[in-house]
Design a protein around this motif. Structure first.
Motif, PDB file in Angstrom:
ATOM      1  N   ARG A 285     -45.844 -12.129  19.576  1.00  0.00           N
ATOM      2  CA  ARG A 285     -45.590 -10.691  18.881  1.00  0.00           C
ATOM      3  C   ARG A 285     -44.833  -9.839  19.567  1.00  0.00           C
ATOM      4  NH1 ARG A 285     -51.333 -11.587  17.522  1.00  0.00           N
ATOM      5  NH2 ARG A 285     -51.902 -10.268  19.213  1.00  0.00           N
ATOM      6  N   SER A 286     -45.253  -9.888  21.279  1.00  0.00           N
ATOM      7  CA  SER A 286     -44.338  -9.144  21.975  1.00  0.00           C
ATOM      8  C   SER A 286     -42.812  -9.430  21.899  1.00  0.00           C
ATOM      9  CB  SER A 286     -44.749  -9.149  23.410  1.00  0.00           C
ATOM     10  OG  SER A 286     -46.130  -8.366  23.508  1.00  0.00           O
TER      11      SER A 286
ATOM     12  N   GLU B 131     -50.320 -16.046  21.024  1.00  0.00           N
ATOM     13  CA  GLU B 131     -49.970 -15.145  19.900  1.00  0.00           C
ATOM     14  C   GLU B 131     -49.514 -13.988  20.379  1.00  0.00           C
ATOM     15  OE1 GLU B 131     -53.392 -15.276  17.145  1.00  0.00           O
ATOM     16  OE2 GLU B 131     -53.126 -17.287  16.737  1.00  0.00           O
ATOM     17  N   GLU B 132     -50.109 -13.159  21.415  1.00  0.00           N
ATOM     18  CA  GLU B 132     -49.793 -11.795  21.918  1.00  0.00           C
ATOM     19  C   GLU B 132     -48.190 -11.719  22.332  1.00  0.00           C
ATOM     20  OE1 GLU B 132     -51.191  -8.080  24.612  1.00  0.00           O
ATOM     21  OE2 GLU B 132     -52.678  -9.933  24.234  1.00  0.00           O
TER      22      GLU B 132
END
Length: 429
Positions: free
Chosen positions: A264-265, A260-261
């Motif tokens: 998002r990045s 997920e991170e």
């Protein structure tokens, strides 16, 4: 060295008949009301010594039928005479030999018979006249000042760029959370794909475990139904148990990583890179500002060295007055430029420079001293005495400061004793 011992003038401009023996060292003030012939005295001296360049446009006194006559005795023994409206010159030396204008030009400085001309010159012209009195000084000083001007202009440009860079850096936002390295989308996507591949392998192992468990169940059921095949199934069962043990070992420590991170990045990569670029711009501007600051300081040091070199050059020069100098192409005396000097200081500086131009000429003519107060006259007169110089000046006045009064073209009276005003202390010079 030449001064004026005696002066006789007849029928020149407003002068009818005048005889003057000026003070040898100091100031001789010729006074009187306007239109009485004071300036005519100075014009006569200038004409007699300077030649027809200084001849008045109408030299003959109005109403006179006798031609102009000027006779000047100099302290070197020469007698200078001019007669007639055409100014015929006769110069006689002590031995009786005759000479002409060329001899006079050798020791009569043009500024000395026209001091206002020097005083009315602009700063650049006065400075040039001063520097020309010392061999090579003007050229050396010019070269230093040109180099100083070039470095000064360069420093000014560097300073402007430094300030712009510093101002730009201060206005740029800084985002601590993103640093100053740009983020690559391809690297993030590659990292994401590696994690997804690893997660896929984990899922395959989980599926394999489930498959093995299903086979075990099938085998157990089949055992009950197929007692006849017990031995074969028992062997298979043992083998399966062994495989399950191995599979369990592989699965125990498996942990799925969250993407997920990274996702998002990837979605925010443009915003992140915008902030990173801003940080880079700020850092670059700060580096540039520091570099231009160092350049500015180096140029300042160069200017200071040149100014010190110029000061040493001037201090070593044989200038005509102590505390007389040149600063940025302008004559200064006691640290003050020409327009900040007092009236006496301007007269002193002008006279000293004129004397330096031609050291043989030890007199000057000064018109319209009524613009100066008595203290100024005292200062100037004392300086003349201290330096063994002679000045003949005019003043609209009939006061005791005037040694000679001209009235209607004649000398009204001549004061032989020192006027009381000359005993005053005067100001500092």
């Amino acid at each position: 060295m030449v001064k004026i011992n005696k002066l006789e003038i007849e029928n020149v401009k407003r002068v009818k008949a005048v005889q003057i023996e000026p003070t040898a060292n100091g100031l001789t003030v010729v006074g009187g009301r306007n239109g009485q012939g004071k300036t005519s005295v100075l014009d006569s001296i200038a004409w007699a010594l300077g030649g027809n360049t200084y001849k008045p446009s109408n030299p003959l006194r109005e109403g006179s039928v006798v031609p102009p006559i000027i006779k000047i005795q100099l302290d070197n023994g020469l007698i200078v005479e001019r007669k007639g409206e055409d100014g015929k010159l006769k110069v006689t030396d002590p031995s009786g030999k005759k000479a002409g204008q060329n001899l006079l030009n050798s020791f009569v400085e043009q500024f000395a018979i026209n001091l206002p001309k020097f005083m009315e010159m602009n700063s650049k012209e006065k400075t040039k006249a001063l520097l020309n009195t010392v061999d090579g000084l003007g050229e050396k000083l010019y070269q230093i000042e040109q180099e100083e001007l070039e470095i000064y202009n360069k420093r000014r440009t560097v300073g402007q760029i430094r300030d712009q860079k510093k101002h730009f850096a201060e206005e740029q936002p800084f985002f601590k959370e993103v640093g100053n390295e740009l983020v690559s989308a391809s690297e993030l996507i590659k990292e994401q794909q590696e994690i997804l591949a690893k997660n896929g392998e984990n899922q395959r192992k989980r599926d394999n475990l489930e498959n093995l468990k299903a086979k075990k169940t099938f085998a157990e059921n089949k055992k009950a139904e197929l007692e006849a095949q017990l031995q074969e199934l028992t062997f298979n069962l043992e083998k399966l148990n062994s495989d399950i043990g191995i599979a369990n070992t592989d699965v125990v420590d498996l942990i799925d990583e969250n993407t997920e991170e990274l996702e998002r990045s990837i979605e925010n990569i443009e915003e992140i890179n915008r902030k990173v670029r801003a940080n880079q711009d700020r850092e670059r501007a700060e580096r540039d500002a520091e570099e231009y600051k160092n350049q500015y300081e180096d140029l300042t040091n160069s200017i200071e060295k040149l100014r010190k070199q110029k000061l040493e050059l001037l201090n070593g020069a044989n200038l005509p007055l102590e505390e007389l100098s040149v600063d940025n192409g302008v004559i200064t005396y006691k640290g003050q430029p020409w327009d900040n000097m007092s009236g006496s200081e301007q007269l002193i500086v002008a006279t000293a420079i004129v004397r330096k131009i031609n050291p043989q000429c030890e007199f000057v003519l000064v018109d319209k001293l009524e613009q100066m107060d008595l203290e100024t006259l005292v200062d100037f007169g004392n300086w003349l005495k201290d330096n063994n110089l002679q000045a003949i000046a005019t003043r609209v006045s009939t006061g005791e400061e005037c040694q000679i009064i001209i009235e209607d073209g004649y000398v009204k009276n001549k004061k032989t004793e020192t006027p009381s005003w000359e005993n005053n202390v005067g100001g500092s010079f």
